[in-house]
Design an enzyme around this catalytic site. Structure first.
Site, PDB file in Angstrom:
ATOM      1  N   PHE A 212      14.411  72.037 -35.701  1.00 24.09           N
ATOM      2  CA  PHE A 212      13.665  70.865 -35.724  1.00 24.09           C
ATOM      3  C   PHE A 212      12.834  70.865 -33.926  1.00 24.09           C
ATOM      4  CE2 PHE A 212      17.995  72.239 -33.501  1.00 24.09           C
ATOM      5  CZ  PHE A 212      17.881  71.919 -31.937  1.00 24.09           C
TER       6      PHE A 212
ATOM      7  N   ARG B 159      26.432  63.894 -17.479  1.00 19.57           N
ATOM      8  CA  ARG B 159      27.279  64.138 -18.667  1.00 19.57           C
ATOM      9  C   ARG B 159      27.946  64.147 -19.804  1.00 19.57           C
ATOM     10  NH1 ARG B 159      23.431  67.906 -21.406  1.00 19.57           N
ATOM     11  NH2 ARG B 159      24.901  68.958 -22.918  1.00 19.57           N
TER      12      ARG B 159
ATOM     13  N   THR C 147      25.554  65.676 -27.176  1.00 17.16           N
ATOM     14  CA  THR C 147      24.488  66.047 -28.104  1.00 17.16           C
ATOM     15  C   THR C 147      24.099  65.191 -28.795  1.00 17.16           C
ATOM     16  OG1 THR C 147      24.048  68.178 -26.742  1.00 17.16           O
ATOM     17  CG2 THR C 147      22.236  68.040 -28.409  1.00 17.16           C
TER      18      THR C 147
ATOM     19  N   ARG D 273      25.270  58.426 -25.668  1.00 20.28           N
ATOM     20  CA  ARG D 273      24.290  58.889 -26.777  1.00 20.28           C
ATOM     21  C   ARG D 273      25.671  58.238 -27.725  1.00 20.28           C
ATOM     22  NH1 ARG D 273      22.764  65.377 -25.111  1.00 20.28           N
ATOM     23  NH2 ARG D 273      21.377  64.517 -23.815  1.00 20.28           N
TER      24      ARG D 273
ATOM     25  N   ASN E 251      19.095  60.827 -29.357  1.00 18.83           N
ATOM     26  CA  ASN E 251      20.139  60.065 -28.409  1.00 18.83           C
ATOM     27  C   ASN E 251      19.800  60.022 -26.704  1.00 18.83           C
ATOM     28  OD1 ASN E 251      18.797  62.425 -27.007  1.00 18.83           O
ATOM     29  ND2 ASN E 251      20.961  64.207 -27.978  1.00 18.83           N
TER      30      ASN E 251
ATOM     31  N   HIS F 198      18.153  62.176 -21.771  1.00 17.23           N
ATOM     32  CA  HIS F 198      18.808  63.422 -21.746  1.00 17.23           C
ATOM     33  C   HIS F 198      19.080  63.307 -19.982  1.00 17.23           C
ATOM     34  CE1 HIS F 198      17.738  67.807 -20.717  1.00 17.23           C
ATOM     35  NE2 HIS F 198      17.998  67.543 -19.626  1.00 17.23           N
TER      36      HIS F 198
HETATM   37  P1  DAT Z   1      21.874  68.613 -24.739  1.00 12.78           P
HETATM   38  O1  DAT Z   1      20.383  66.866 -24.877  1.00 12.78           O
HETATM   39  O2  DAT Z   1      22.573  67.631 -25.449  1.00 12.78           O
HETATM   40  O3  DAT Z   1      21.655  69.108 -23.626  1.00 12.78           O
HETATM   41  P2  DAT Z   1      20.230  70.545 -26.591  1.00 12.78           P
HETATM   42  O4  DAT Z   1      20.080  70.902 -24.802  1.00 12.78           O
HETATM   43  O5  DAT Z   1      21.320  71.253 -26.989  1.00 12.78           O
HETATM   44  O6  DAT Z   1      20.826  69.354 -26.095  1.00 12.78           O
HETATM   45  O7  DAT Z   1      19.288  70.443 -27.064  1.00 12.78           O
HETATM   46  C1  DAT Z   1      18.129  69.252 -26.355  1.00 12.78           C
HETATM   47  C2  DAT Z   1      17.350  68.628 -27.651  1.00 12.78           C
HETATM   48  O8  DAT Z   1      17.315  69.455 -28.829  1.00 12.78           O
HETATM   49  C3  DAT Z   1      18.399  67.360 -27.961  1.00 12.78           C
HETATM   50  O9  DAT Z   1      19.007  66.129 -27.148  1.00 12.78           O
HETATM   51  C4  DAT Z   1      18.641  66.047 -29.091  1.00 12.78           C
HETATM   52  C5  DAT Z   1      18.047  67.880 -29.889  1.00 12.78           C
HETATM   53  N1  DAT Z   1      19.263  69.190 -30.848  1.00 12.78           N
HETATM   54  C6  DAT Z   1      19.280  69.513 -30.437  1.00 12.78           C
HETATM   55  N2  DAT Z   1      20.436  70.710 -30.898  1.00 12.78           N
HETATM   56  C7  DAT Z   1      20.023  69.137 -32.830  1.00 12.78           C
HETATM   57  C8  DAT Z   1      20.265  69.643 -33.630  1.00 12.78           C
HETATM   58  N3  DAT Z   1      20.974  70.502 -34.404  1.00 12.78           N
HETATM   59  N4  DAT Z   1      19.460  68.868 -34.560  1.00 12.78           N
HETATM   60  C9  DAT Z   1      18.304  67.724 -34.196  1.00 12.78           C
HETATM   61  N5  DAT Z   1      18.127  68.322 -33.017  1.00 12.78           N
HETATM   62  C10 DAT Z   1      18.926  68.423 -31.877  1.00 12.78           C
HETATM   63 MG    MG Z   2      20.446  70.478 -23.221  1.00 13.88          MG
END
Ligand code: DAT
Ligand code: MG
Length: 177
Positions: A68, A101, A107, A118, A132, A135
Site C-alpha cells: 500500500f 494516540r 490504524t 479515526r 484515517n 497521524h
Molecule cells: P499508525 O498511523 O497508526 O502509526 P502505521 O505507522 O503502521 O500506523 O502505518 C502508517 C499509515 O499507513 C497508517 O496510518 C495507514 C497506512 N497503513 C498501515 N497499514 C495499512 C494497511 N494494512 N493497509 C492500508 N494502509 C495501511
Molecule cells: Mg505509525
C-alpha cells in the site's frame, strides 16, 4: 503504620500530530484540536505544510516495500482530496504520546474505537487506502525523528531536543516584496 503511596509519574514527552488531507477536506481541524485539548497538553508548534514526495517518503520510510506504500504516499500528498497540504503540530507534556494516540485511535479505521478520531471519521476506500484522518507518533524515538523532519528548532516554542548553532550559506529564499 506505613501507608504505601503509589504515584504514577508520566514522562514529559512531545509528539507529532498531522491532520491529513481528508481531515482538512472534511473540515475536521477544529474538531480534532478540541478533542486534543482534552489532554491539557501544550501546543508547541503548528504549521500548514505542502507535502512533497520526498517528505512523504521520508515520513513513511519504514513502510517502503509494503503493497500500500504508493497509495499511502499519494494520500498524504493530498492527491485524492484536492488539498495538497496537511496541518502539522507538536504537542508537549506528560504522557503526550499515549494521550494523543488514545484520542487518535487504531490504524485501521474500521477497528478503531468508535469515539476515537479515526473510528468516528476514518474510512477504507474501495482501493484499500486507510483514510484515517490524522497521524500521531507511536513512541519517543519515532516522535523525535518525525518532529525533526517536519520542524526546524526555531519553529518550536519549547527547547525539546538539543540544538547547535549553524549557518546556511548560499541558500535562496523568498522574502516579502
Ligand atoms: P499508525 O498511523 O497508526 O502509526 P502505521 O505507522 O503502521 O500506523 O502505518 C502508517 C499509515 O499507513 C497508517 O496510518 C495507514 C497506512 N497503513 C498501515 N497499514 C495499512 C494497511 N494494512 N493497509 C492500508 N494502509 C495501511
Ligand atoms: Mg505509525
Amino acid at each position: 503504620m506505613w501507608v504505601e503511596l503509589w504515584v504514577c509519574v508520566m514522562a514529559v514527552e512531545q509528539t507529532l500530530v498531522l491532520i491529513k488531507p481528508d481531515g482538512l477536506k472534511k473540515s475536521l481541524t477544529g474538531n480534532i484540536l478540541t478533542r486534543l485539548s482534552e489532554t491539557r497538553l501544550e501546543i508547541a508548534a503548528a504549521r500548514i505544510v505542502r507535502v512533497t514526495r520526498e517528505l512523504a517518503e521520508e515520513h513513511y520510510t519504514f513502510l517502503k516495500g509494503k503493497p500500500f506504500f504508493e497509495e499511502l504516499i499519494g494520500y498524504i500528498m493530498g492527491e485524492f482530496h484536492e488539498r495538497r497540504k496537511v496541518m502539522a503540530l507538536v504537542y508537549h507534556g506528560e504522557g503526550a504520546i499515549q494521550k494523543v494516540r488514545e484520542i487518535c485511535g487504531a490504524t485501521n479505521p474500521e477497528e478503531a474505537d468508535s469515539v476515537s478520531i479515526r473510528g468516528a471519521y476514518g474510512r477504507i476506500t474501495t482501493s484499500g487506502v486507510y483514510e484515517n484522518v490524522m497521524h500521531a507518533s507511536a513512541n519517543p524515538e519515532e516522535a523525535e525523528r518525525e518532529i525533526k523532519l517536519w520542524f526546524t528548532p526555531d519553529e518550536i516554542v519549547y527547547h525539546i531536543y538539543p540544538v547547535k548553532d549553524g549557518e546556511l550559506k548560499n541558500v535562496k529564499t523568498r522574502l516579502w516584496a
